[in-house]
Design a protein around this motif. Structure first.
Motif, PDB file in Angstrom:
ATOM      1  N   ASN A  45       0.816  -1.214   0.000  1.00  0.00           N
ATOM      2  CA  ASN A  45       0.000   0.000   0.000  1.00  0.00           C
ATOM      3  C   ASN A  45       0.851   1.268   0.000  1.00  0.00           C
ATOM      4  OD1 ASN A  45      -2.482  -1.265  -0.131  1.00  0.00           O
ATOM      5  ND2 ASN A  45      -2.802  -1.283   2.068  1.00  0.00           N
ATOM      6  N   GLY A  46       2.158   1.118  -0.189  1.00  0.00           N
ATOM      7  CA  GLY A  46       3.033   2.282  -0.341  1.00  0.00           C
ATOM      8  C   GLY A  46       3.537   2.906   0.947  1.00  0.00           C
ATOM      9  N   ALA A  47       3.667   2.117   2.011  1.00  0.00           N
ATOM     10  CA  ALA A  47       4.181   2.650   3.277  1.00  0.00           C
ATOM     11  C   ALA A  47       5.596   3.178   3.095  1.00  0.00           C
ATOM     12  CB  ALA A  47       4.162   1.566   4.350  1.00  0.00           C
ATOM     13  N   ASP A  48       5.864   4.330   3.714  1.00  0.00           N
ATOM     14  CA  ASP A  48       7.213   4.890   3.657  1.00  0.00           C
ATOM     15  C   ASP A  48       8.090   4.239   4.727  1.00  0.00           C
ATOM     16  OD1 ASP A  48       6.642   6.134   6.118  1.00  0.00           O
ATOM     17  OD2 ASP A  48       6.270   8.079   5.208  1.00  0.00           O
ATOM     18  N   GLY A  49       9.346   4.624   4.742  1.00  0.00           N
ATOM     19  CA  GLY A  49      10.307   4.037   5.667  1.00  0.00           C
ATOM     20  C   GLY A  49       9.966   4.241   7.126  1.00  0.00           C
ATOM     21  N   GLU A  50       9.407   5.407   7.464  1.00  0.00           N
ATOM     22  CA  GLU A  50       9.041   5.685   8.859  1.00  0.00           C
ATOM     23  C   GLU A  50       7.968   4.720   9.334  1.00  0.00           C
ATOM     24  OE1 GLU A  50       7.834   9.697   9.539  1.00  0.00           O
ATOM     25  OE2 GLU A  50       9.607  10.525   8.566  1.00  0.00           O
ATOM     26  N   VAL A  51       6.936   4.544   8.523  1.00  0.00           N
ATOM     27  CA  VAL A  51       5.844   3.642   8.898  1.00  0.00           C
ATOM     28  C   VAL A  51       6.356   2.208   8.987  1.00  0.00           C
ATOM     29  CG1 VAL A  51       3.639   2.663   8.150  1.00  0.00           C
ATOM     30  CG2 VAL A  51       4.031   5.127   7.986  1.00  0.00           C
ATOM     31  N   MET A  52       7.146   1.788   8.016  1.00  0.00           N
ATOM     32  CA  MET A  52       7.680   0.427   8.044  1.00  0.00           C
ATOM     33  C   MET A  52       8.551   0.210   9.278  1.00  0.00           C
ATOM     34  SD  MET A  52       6.278  -1.182   5.573  1.00  0.00           S
ATOM     35  CE  MET A  52       7.230  -2.707   5.546  1.00  0.00           C
ATOM     36  N   ALA A  53       9.320   1.214   9.668  1.00  0.00           N
ATOM     37  CA  ALA A  53      10.168   1.088  10.855  1.00  0.00           C
ATOM     38  C   ALA A  53       9.329   0.886  12.110  1.00  0.00           C
ATOM     39  CB  ALA A  53      11.060   2.321  10.999  1.00  0.00           C
TER      40      ALA A  53
END
Length: 77
Positions: A45-53
């Motif tokens: 769904n296009g999560a950025d690095g901050e969200v994935m972290a």
């Protein structure tokens, strides 16, 4: 001792993903869902690095709702 402003109830640190962003990347989740499946969904769904972290820091368990994921995400931030 005063609480750090980023840790107060109504303020988030500028580097912390917004709750709305976490909700967005978990759209379409079919609960209960484990951490690995949540990570896969968030990435697709296009999560950025901050969200994935943040999601990576969460406890490896099954989550029964978006609210459960958000509570855990806010705990680990």
């Amino acid at each position: 001792m005063a609480q750090h402003p980023a840790h107060s109830q109504n303020h988030r640190h500028p580097d912390e993903p917004r709750t709305e962003e976490i909700e967005r990347v978990l759209k379409g989740a079919n609960y209960p869902m484990g951490k690995e499946k949540l990570l896969t969904l968030a990435k697709s769904n296009g999560a950025d690095g901050e969200v994935m972290a943040v999601l990576n820091k969460m406890t490896d368990r099954n989550f029964d709702s978006a609210d459960a994921v958000l509570r855990e995400a806010m705990r680990v931030e």
